[in-house]
Design a protein around this motif. Structure first.
Motif, mmCIF file in Angstrom:
data_model
loop_
_atom_site.group_PDB
_atom_site.id
_atom_site.type_symbol
_atom_site.label_atom_id
_atom_site.label_comp_id
_atom_site.label_asym_id
_atom_site.label_seq_id
_atom_site.Cartn_x
_atom_site.Cartn_y
_atom_site.Cartn_z
ATOM 1 N N ALA A 84 -3.854 -3.132 31.932
ATOM 2 C CA ALA A 84 -1.972 -2.978 31.375
ATOM 3 C C ALA A 84 -0.682 -3.488 32.439
ATOM 4 O O ALA A 84 0.120 -4.482 31.528
ATOM 5 N N SER A 85 -1.048 -4.233 33.568
ATOM 6 C CA SER A 85 0.005 -5.023 34.341
ATOM 7 C C SER A 85 0.381 -6.143 34.005
ATOM 8 O O SER A 85 1.155 -6.429 33.853
ATOM 9 N N THR A 86 -0.866 -6.350 32.820
ATOM 10 C CA THR A 86 -0.593 -8.025 32.499
ATOM 11 C C THR A 86 0.435 -8.185 31.547
ATOM 12 O O THR A 86 1.367 -8.941 31.375
ATOM 13 N N LEU A 87 -0.031 -6.813 30.491
ATOM 14 C CA LEU A 87 0.891 -6.887 29.254
ATOM 15 C C LEU A 87 2.021 -6.271 29.688
ATOM 16 O O LEU A 87 2.945 -7.011 28.956
ATOM 17 N N TYR A 88 2.342 -5.555 30.975
ATOM 18 C CA TYR A 88 3.523 -5.323 30.916
ATOM 19 C C TYR A 88 4.256 -6.253 31.521
ATOM 20 O O TYR A 88 5.838 -5.859 30.809
ATOM 21 N N TYR A 89 3.856 -7.200 32.876
ATOM 22 C CA TYR A 89 5.138 -8.142 33.011
ATOM 23 C C TYR A 89 4.987 -9.057 31.970
ATOM 24 O O TYR A 89 5.961 -9.635 31.823
ATOM 25 N N ASN A 90 4.399 -9.390 30.792
ATOM 26 C CA ASN A 90 4.239 -10.061 29.690
ATOM 27 C C ASN A 90 5.228 -9.800 28.619
ATOM 28 O O ASN A 90 5.845 -10.778 27.989
ATOM 29 N N LEU A 91 4.682 -8.790 28.315
ATOM 30 C CA LEU A 91 5.614 -8.568 26.868
ATOM 31 C C LEU A 91 6.293 -7.106 26.887
ATOM 32 O O LEU A 91 7.044 -6.272 25.259
ATOM 33 N N ASN A 92 6.864 -7.090 28.113
ATOM 34 C CA ASN A 92 8.187 -6.474 27.786
ATOM 35 C C ASN A 92 9.354 -6.421 27.490
ATOM 36 O O ASN A 92 8.797 -7.656 27.808
ATOM 37 N N PRO A 93 10.191 -5.160 26.857
ATOM 38 C CA PRO A 93 11.367 -6.424 26.348
ATOM 39 C C PRO A 93 12.227 -6.585 27.338
ATOM 40 O O PRO A 93 13.163 -7.391 27.258
ATOM 41 N N THR A 94 12.339 -6.075 28.907
ATOM 42 C CA THR A 94 13.591 -6.838 29.311
ATOM 43 C C THR A 94 12.716 -7.838 30.096
ATOM 44 O O THR A 94 13.383 -8.390 30.898
#
Length: 201
Positions: A84-94
């Motif tokens: 979840a952390s990997t996806l968040y830091y790489n794919l979140n809009p900001t």
């Protein structure tokens, strides 16, 4: 637009987390389903295995099964958090950037868990080897056959617990794979912290 290298790195990291998750699930499931039976019997580190007339008796007071399941369950949670952390830091809009502190915490946690898991899988491997040695020395049959024949629980003969040694060894193998993935992830996180985020160190 993100580069091909970015997507390849993201895919590799996500694949690593998925392998961590799957191997941990196999490890836990195999131990729970095939190395334990009854309310509290663990087939690791059995002791005093002997033949008393028509029955084979042994003592199974080891806490290795519960310890292994607990550590493996932690691995499942950590793998989900890491994914979840990997996806968040790489794919979140900001495109929120990981701080040095986050990378350092991740490196420390993954390293500590890799060590804990290494100890756990080693204990399980030794325990299963010990159990098979006792079964084979007394019964003069293969450990696989003893597991397949089944076990009773404390004199209750109306229920037979048949187990698969092969499944237990698959679980152990998955545990070793999990160890390798966590060691690799720890190396990646330390490298990230040292060379990509903390160049003055």
């Amino acid at each position: 637009m993100a580069s091909l290298q970015f997507w390849l790195q993201l895919a590799a990291l996500c694949t690593l987390h998925v392998v961590q998750l799957i191997s941990a699930a196999i490890f836990v499931g195999g131990i729970v389903d095939q190395a334990e039976y009854g309310p509290r019997i663990c087939l690791l580190f059995v002791s005093n295995y002997r033949n008393e007339g028509t029955e084979f008796i042994f003592e199974a007071e080891s806490g290795a099964c519960h310890f292994a399941v607990g550590v493996g369950s932690i691995g499942i949670v950590l793998a989900l958090i890491a994914l979840a952390s990997t996806l968040y830091y790489n794919l979140n809009p900001t495109r929120t950037v990981r701080t040095k502190t986050v990378a350092l915490i991740s490196a420390i946690v993954s390293s500590l868990y890799a060590i804990l898991l290494l100890i756990t899988v080693s204990i399980v491997s030794v325990g299963l080897t010990n159990t098979c040695r006792q079964f084979e020395n007394v019964q003069r049959h293969s450990c696989t056959d003893v597991f397949a024949t089944g076990f009773f629980y404390e004199g209750i003969v109306d229920r037979l617990y048949r187990k698969s040694l092969n499944v237990v060894w698959i679980a152990v193998s998955a545990g070793w794979i999990s160890v390798g993935t966590w060691v690799l992830y720890a190396i990646v996180e330390w490298w990230t912290w040292k060379f990509r985020m903390n160049k003055w160190w």
